[in-house]
Design a protein around this motif. Sequence first.
Motif, PDB file in Angstrom:
ATOM      1  N   ARG A   1     -42.965   5.969 -11.230  1.00  0.00           N
ATOM      2  CA  ARG A   1     -43.138   7.108 -10.248  1.00  0.00           C
ATOM      3  C   ARG A   1     -44.122   8.261 -10.921  1.00  0.00           C
ATOM      4  N   LYS A   2     -44.428   8.105 -12.136  1.00  0.00           N
ATOM      5  CA  LYS A   2     -45.363   8.961 -12.408  1.00  0.00           C
ATOM      6  C   LYS A   2     -46.853   8.400 -12.265  1.00  0.00           C
ATOM      7  N   GLN A   3     -46.888   7.220 -12.272  1.00  0.00           N
ATOM      8  CA  GLN A   3     -48.159   6.358 -11.864  1.00  0.00           C
ATOM      9  C   GLN A   3     -48.339   6.581 -10.386  1.00  0.00           C
ATOM     10  N   ILE A   4     -47.405   6.591  -9.506  1.00  0.00           N
ATOM     11  CA  ILE A   4     -47.783   7.012  -8.276  1.00  0.00           C
ATOM     12  C   ILE A   4     -48.149   8.387  -7.959  1.00  0.00           C
ATOM     13  N   ARG A   5     -47.542   9.557  -8.671  1.00  0.00           N
ATOM     14  CA  ARG A   5     -47.737  10.580  -8.785  1.00  0.00           C
ATOM     15  C   ARG A   5     -49.235  11.095  -9.025  1.00  0.00           C
ATOM     16  N   ARG A   6     -49.441  10.460 -10.139  1.00  0.00           N
ATOM     17  CA  ARG A   6     -50.964  10.779 -10.816  1.00  0.00           C
ATOM     18  C   ARG A   6     -51.915  10.153  -9.777  1.00  0.00           C
ATOM     19  N   ALA A   7     -51.681   9.165  -9.096  1.00  0.00           N
ATOM     20  CA  ALA A   7     -52.791   8.317  -8.143  1.00  0.00           C
ATOM     21  C   ALA A   7     -52.865   9.177  -7.020  1.00  0.00           C
ATOM     22  N   LEU A   8     -51.618   9.700  -6.368  1.00  0.00           N
ATOM     23  CA  LEU A   8     -51.516  10.361  -5.099  1.00  0.00           C
ATOM     24  C   LEU A   8     -52.348  11.727  -5.508  1.00  0.00           C
ATOM     25  N   GLU A   9     -51.953  12.510  -6.557  1.00  0.00           N
ATOM     26  CA  GLU A   9     -52.708  13.766  -6.939  1.00  0.00           C
ATOM     27  C   GLU A   9     -54.060  13.614  -7.142  1.00  0.00           C
TER      28      GLU A   9
END
Length: 155
Positions: A17-25
Amino acid sequence: MTGPYTRGDSYSSEASRKQIRRALEHYGATDIVFGQRGSLGAVAFKGDGRQYRIVMHLLLSEGAFAVRSDIADGQLRDAKAKVLEQTNRKSWQALASAIDAKLGAAAAGIATLESEFLAHVVLPGNNTVYEEMEPVIDSAYRSGQRPLFGSPSLP
């Protein structure tokens, strides 16, 4: 080389989820929210003037439900929780990989954010494009008739 990371065995759901958040941000998405209820996981975000919601069915292991909780002692419950977390983390890692690929295509100009996530665009009324279109597509395949999508466009 196949290590635990590539199998998804040692990468936690939270790390995905952190990886997803970083990529989206990094792409410029805002209002990123994660949720999980029962066998469903979800991520929602805003980007390029649209709202998106991706809901996925979490992978479930047959072994995860083999132990009835009413008769399981502490060790068996712990084992069940471990199996559920292992299958859960694989689902989140697969979603992280899919989102990375879609964002990569959009960033490279191969596609747009909207074309990559079209099924997940949230429409007025709170349904996604997929939720609205799935019965139309199903009906078209059953009937063999091309579906009608609103008014024909003028040249």
